[in-house]
Write an enzyme that holds these catalytic residues in place. Sequence first.
Site, PDB file in Angstrom:
ATOM      1  N   GLY A   1       0.789  -1.228   0.000  1.00 52.32           N
ATOM      2  CA  GLY A   1       0.000   0.000   0.000  1.00 52.32           C
ATOM      3  C   GLY A   1       0.819   1.274   0.000  1.00 52.32           C
TER       4      GLY A   1
ATOM      5  N   SER B   1       2.241   4.422  -1.356  1.00 50.59           N
ATOM      6  CA  SER B   1       1.860   5.231  -2.508  1.00 50.59           C
ATOM      7  C   SER B   1       2.768   6.440  -2.689  1.00 50.59           C
ATOM      8  CB  SER B   1       0.400   5.693  -2.377  1.00 50.59           C
ATOM      9  OG  SER B   1       0.232   6.468  -1.212  1.00 50.59           O
TER      10      SER B   1
ATOM     11  N   HIS C   1       8.227   7.073   5.184  1.00 52.30           N
ATOM     12  CA  HIS C   1       7.419   7.799   6.169  1.00 52.30           C
ATOM     13  C   HIS C   1       6.827   6.826   7.168  1.00 52.30           C
ATOM     14  CE1 HIS C   1       5.008   6.893   2.579  1.00 52.30           C
ATOM     15  NE2 HIS C   1       3.968   6.705   3.398  1.00 52.30           N
TER      16      HIS C   1
ATOM     17  N   HIS D   1       3.697   6.377   9.590  1.00 54.31           N
ATOM     18  CA  HIS D   1       2.355   6.853   9.930  1.00 54.31           C
ATOM     19  C   HIS D   1       2.171   6.747  11.441  1.00 54.31           C
ATOM     20  CE1 HIS D   1       0.426   6.485   5.790  1.00 54.31           C
ATOM     21  NE2 HIS D   1       1.426   5.657   5.626  1.00 54.31           N
TER      22      HIS D   1
HETATM   23  P1  DGP Z   1       1.508   5.419   1.951  1.00 53.22           P
HETATM   24  O1  DGP Z   1       0.267   4.911   1.285  1.00 53.22           O
HETATM   25  O2  DGP Z   1       1.961   4.556   3.120  1.00 53.22           O
HETATM   26  O3  DGP Z   1       2.612   5.687   0.965  1.00 53.22           O
HETATM   27  O4  DGP Z   1       1.090   6.786   2.617  1.00 53.22           O
HETATM   28  C1  DGP Z   1       1.128   7.999   1.932  1.00 53.22           C
HETATM   29  C2  DGP Z   1       0.293   8.964   2.719  1.00 53.22           C
HETATM   30  O5  DGP Z   1       0.621  10.265   2.289  1.00 53.22           O
HETATM   31  C3  DGP Z   1      -1.220   8.799   2.524  1.00 53.22           C
HETATM   32  O6  DGP Z   1      -1.813   8.485   3.785  1.00 53.22           O
HETATM   33  C4  DGP Z   1      -1.686  10.152   2.025  1.00 53.22           C
HETATM   34  C5  DGP Z   1      -0.531  11.063   2.311  1.00 53.22           C
HETATM   35  N1  DGP Z   1      -0.310  12.104   1.339  1.00 53.22           N
HETATM   36  C6  DGP Z   1      -0.219  11.943  -0.013  1.00 53.22           C
HETATM   37  N2  DGP Z   1       0.026  13.133  -0.583  1.00 53.22           N
HETATM   38  C7  DGP Z   1       0.086  14.043   0.423  1.00 53.22           C
HETATM   39  C8  DGP Z   1       0.324  15.464   0.452  1.00 53.22           C
HETATM   40  O7  DGP Z   1       0.513  16.126  -0.573  1.00 53.22           O
HETATM   41  N3  DGP Z   1       0.308  16.052   1.675  1.00 53.22           N
HETATM   42  C9  DGP Z   1       0.101  15.330   2.831  1.00 53.22           C
HETATM   43  N4  DGP Z   1       0.098  16.005   3.983  1.00 53.22           N
HETATM   44  N5  DGP Z   1      -0.111  14.009   2.835  1.00 53.22           N
HETATM   45  C10 DGP Z   1      -0.127  13.377   1.636  1.00 53.22           C
END
Ligand code: DGP
Length: 113
Positions: A92, A94, A99, A101
């Site tokens: 998952g 993306s 990062h 969470h």
């Molecule tokens: P993952 O699916 O583990 O790669 O989590 C990516 C997360 O990043 C997802 O929960 C949504 C967040 N995200 C994507 N684009 C942005 C953005 O432009 N700003 C912020 N604050 N979060 C974002």
Amino acid sequence: MSDCIFCRIVQGQAPARILYRDDEVTAFHDLHPQAPVHLLIVPNRHIAGVAEVGPGDEPMLGKLFIVARRLAEEMDIGDGYRLVVNSGPLAGQSVFHLHLHLLGGRPFRWPPG
Ligand code: DGP
């Protein structure tokens, strides 16, 4: 990396609700929260994901957890929260900038989906 959204956030070139920043890591609110508290803690240096970490990254990796723990307390979710790192598209991931969470403010089930 100029085409990496998290690099752009770290460098102040894209908007985000930043909660913490030092010379190694930055923490900000997730744009699409999956819980009442959903923060992302990222290294300032571009690393695509867990598959790319290596020797020398230990201090930064430790810092991600220490900042997560501190923010969990500050956000008043210290009694129970979930830390998640998705590694690779199958899991998952993306955004391909490492990062952590930090999710809290509601109950979580196990196993995760
Ligand atoms: P993952 O699916 O583990 O790669 O989590 C990516 C997360 O990043 C997802 O929960 C949504 C967040 N995200 C994507 N684009 C942005 C953005 O432009 N700003 C912020 N604050 N979060 C974002």
